[in-house]
Design a protein around this motif. Structure first.
Motif, mmCIF file in Angstrom:
data_model
loop_
_atom_site.group_PDB
_atom_site.id
_atom_site.type_symbol
_atom_site.label_atom_id
_atom_site.label_comp_id
_atom_site.label_asym_id
_atom_site.label_seq_id
_atom_site.Cartn_x
_atom_site.Cartn_y
_atom_site.Cartn_z
ATOM 1 N N TYR A 62 1.187 -0.922 0.074
ATOM 2 C CA TYR A 62 -0.052 -0.261 -0.298
ATOM 3 C C TYR A 62 1.092 1.172 -0.148
ATOM 4 O O TYR A 62 2.133 1.031 1.256
ATOM 5 C CB TYR A 62 -0.984 -0.033 1.303
ATOM 6 C CG TYR A 62 -1.992 -1.381 1.398
ATOM 7 C CD1 TYR A 62 -3.177 -1.122 0.298
ATOM 8 C CD2 TYR A 62 -1.886 -2.335 1.980
ATOM 9 C CE1 TYR A 62 -3.516 -2.325 0.691
ATOM 10 C CE2 TYR A 62 -2.631 -2.599 2.200
ATOM 11 C CZ TYR A 62 -3.523 -2.913 1.502
ATOM 12 O OH TYR A 62 -4.648 -3.993 1.844
ATOM 13 N N PRO A 82 0.951 5.625 0.210
ATOM 14 C CA PRO A 82 -0.198 6.789 0.389
ATOM 15 C C PRO A 82 -0.480 7.453 -0.827
ATOM 16 O O PRO A 82 0.875 7.678 -1.796
ATOM 17 C CB PRO A 82 0.473 7.912 1.387
ATOM 18 C CG PRO A 82 1.308 7.202 1.140
ATOM 19 C CD PRO A 82 1.891 5.824 0.764
ATOM 20 N N ARG A 83 -1.420 8.164 -1.282
ATOM 21 C CA ARG A 83 -1.848 9.060 -1.907
ATOM 22 C C ARG A 83 -1.258 10.475 -1.837
ATOM 23 O O ARG A 83 -1.728 10.552 -0.782
ATOM 24 C CB ARG A 83 -3.137 8.231 -3.129
ATOM 25 C CG ARG A 83 -4.218 8.844 -2.222
ATOM 26 C CD ARG A 83 -5.536 8.801 -3.085
ATOM 27 N NE ARG A 83 -6.696 9.436 -2.583
ATOM 28 C CZ ARG A 83 -7.237 10.700 -2.401
ATOM 29 N NH1 ARG A 83 -6.531 11.995 -2.940
ATOM 30 N NH2 ARG A 83 -8.378 10.616 -1.512
ATOM 31 N N GLU A 84 -1.332 11.211 -3.364
ATOM 32 C CA GLU A 84 -1.060 12.843 -2.805
ATOM 33 C C GLU A 84 -2.506 13.256 -2.999
ATOM 34 O O GLU A 84 -3.661 12.539 -2.658
ATOM 35 C CB GLU A 84 -0.812 13.524 -3.759
ATOM 36 C CG GLU A 84 0.615 13.495 -4.154
ATOM 37 C CD GLU A 84 1.254 13.251 -3.159
ATOM 38 O OE1 GLU A 84 1.472 14.858 -1.969
ATOM 39 O OE2 GLU A 84 2.371 12.979 -2.430
ATOM 40 N N ASP A 105 -11.018 17.088 -1.534
ATOM 41 C CA ASP A 105 -10.585 15.041 -0.316
ATOM 42 C C ASP A 105 -11.060 16.209 0.530
ATOM 43 O O ASP A 105 -10.716 17.228 1.538
ATOM 44 C CB ASP A 105 -9.185 14.859 -0.506
ATOM 45 C CG ASP A 105 -8.382 14.263 -1.524
ATOM 46 O OD1 ASP A 105 -9.728 13.049 -1.462
ATOM 47 O OD2 ASP A 105 -7.644 14.086 -1.604
ATOM 48 N N GLN A 152 -4.111 9.491 6.106
ATOM 49 C CA GLN A 152 -4.490 8.924 4.917
ATOM 50 C C GLN A 152 -5.435 7.398 5.183
ATOM 51 O O GLN A 152 -3.978 6.798 6.288
ATOM 52 C CB GLN A 152 -4.461 9.116 3.759
ATOM 53 C CG GLN A 152 -3.687 8.626 3.573
ATOM 54 C CD GLN A 152 -2.457 8.938 1.841
ATOM 55 O OE1 GLN A 152 -3.507 8.008 0.789
ATOM 56 N NE2 GLN A 152 -2.057 10.684 2.097
ATOM 57 N N ALA A 200 -5.494 3.143 3.540
ATOM 58 C CA ALA A 200 -5.766 3.178 2.823
ATOM 59 C C ALA A 200 -5.932 1.602 2.999
ATOM 60 O O ALA A 200 -5.764 0.452 3.655
ATOM 61 C CB ALA A 200 -4.387 2.539 2.078
ATOM 62 N N PHE A 252 -9.753 4.646 -0.409
ATOM 63 C CA PHE A 252 -8.882 5.629 0.681
ATOM 64 C C PHE A 252 -9.718 6.362 1.683
ATOM 65 O O PHE A 252 -10.773 6.751 0.920
ATOM 66 C CB PHE A 252 -7.807 6.785 -0.710
ATOM 67 C CG PHE A 252 -6.860 5.704 -0.622
ATOM 68 C CD1 PHE A 252 -5.087 5.856 0.480
ATOM 69 C CD2 PHE A 252 -6.147 4.855 -2.333
ATOM 70 C CE1 PHE A 252 -4.599 5.231 -0.219
ATOM 71 C CE2 PHE A 252 -5.125 4.943 -2.655
ATOM 72 C CZ PHE A 252 -4.458 4.311 -1.681
ATOM 73 N N TRP A 276 4.938 10.958 4.304
ATOM 74 C CA TRP A 276 3.804 10.614 4.725
ATOM 75 C C TRP A 276 4.491 9.296 5.661
ATOM 76 O O TRP A 276 5.342 8.277 4.962
ATOM 77 C CB TRP A 276 2.879 9.863 3.373
ATOM 78 C CG TRP A 276 2.319 10.043 2.747
ATOM 79 C CD1 TRP A 276 2.606 10.992 1.124
ATOM 80 C CD2 TRP A 276 1.493 11.224 3.449
ATOM 81 N NE1 TRP A 276 1.464 11.280 1.175
ATOM 82 C CE2 TRP A 276 0.121 11.548 2.072
ATOM 83 C CE3 TRP A 276 0.495 10.924 4.375
ATOM 84 C CZ2 TRP A 276 -0.878 12.347 2.314
ATOM 85 C CZ3 TRP A 276 -0.955 12.141 4.696
ATOM 86 C CH2 TRP A 276 -1.272 12.385 3.730
#
Length: 150
Positions: free
Chosen positions: A23, A25-27, A33, A50, A52, A58, A92
């Motif tokens: 996994y 992280p996404r921005e 968001d 966040q 996942a 997310f 992150w």
């Protein structure tokens, strides 16, 4: 012989599918968001968190306290990974491995007053420069007295 080769190939494919999923992280997307708990826009990305989920979705949070509220309400069973921004460098980091410091005077978006650091040494160094706090690890957070939020 062909049957044996087919069975080996199928077994290998099945075993690959059983491996641990990675996994990442996404921005944060500032325009869309919002925090899953408080529904606030995530405008202070340096405090964002966040989760996942194992299903690929997310959940986004504007404060570590909101992320912990989600975990308390939903448990950890469906969580693939959880991330929070490091207070030192906006990277992150893994919530479950991070070190945290609490001080009711630390500003965070929802006023939980808890900051995250990749290592305990980084947290201690930060406190030496910015002000004292209570050092915590993830296991302390579910039952932690979150100041004004209790």
């Amino acid at each position: 012989m062909k049957r044996w080769i087919v069975m080996v190939v199928i077994s290998c494919v099945l075993l690959v599918g059983c491996g641990d999923k990675t996994y990442v992280p996404r921005e944060i997307v500032g325009e869309t968001d919002v925090c899953k708990i408080c529904n606030m826009s995530i405008v202070h990305n340096e405090y964002a968190g966040q989760i996942a989920l194992k299903n690929g979705d997310f959940e986004m949070f504007d404060d570590l306290g909101c992320l912990m509220e989600y975990i308390k309400a939903n448990g950890e069973n469906e969580i693939g990974a959880a991330f929070i921004k490091d207070a030192n460098n906006d990277e992150w980091i893994d919530v479950f491995k991070a070190t945290f410091i609490y001080n009711k005077e630390y500003w965070t978006p929802m006023n939980y007053g808890v900051l995250a650091f990749k290592t305990k040494d980084a947290a201690v160094d930060w406190m030496a420069l910015k002000g004292e706090g209570q050092v915590l690890v993830y296991q302390d957070l579910p039952n932690f007295n979150w100041g004004i939020h209790q």
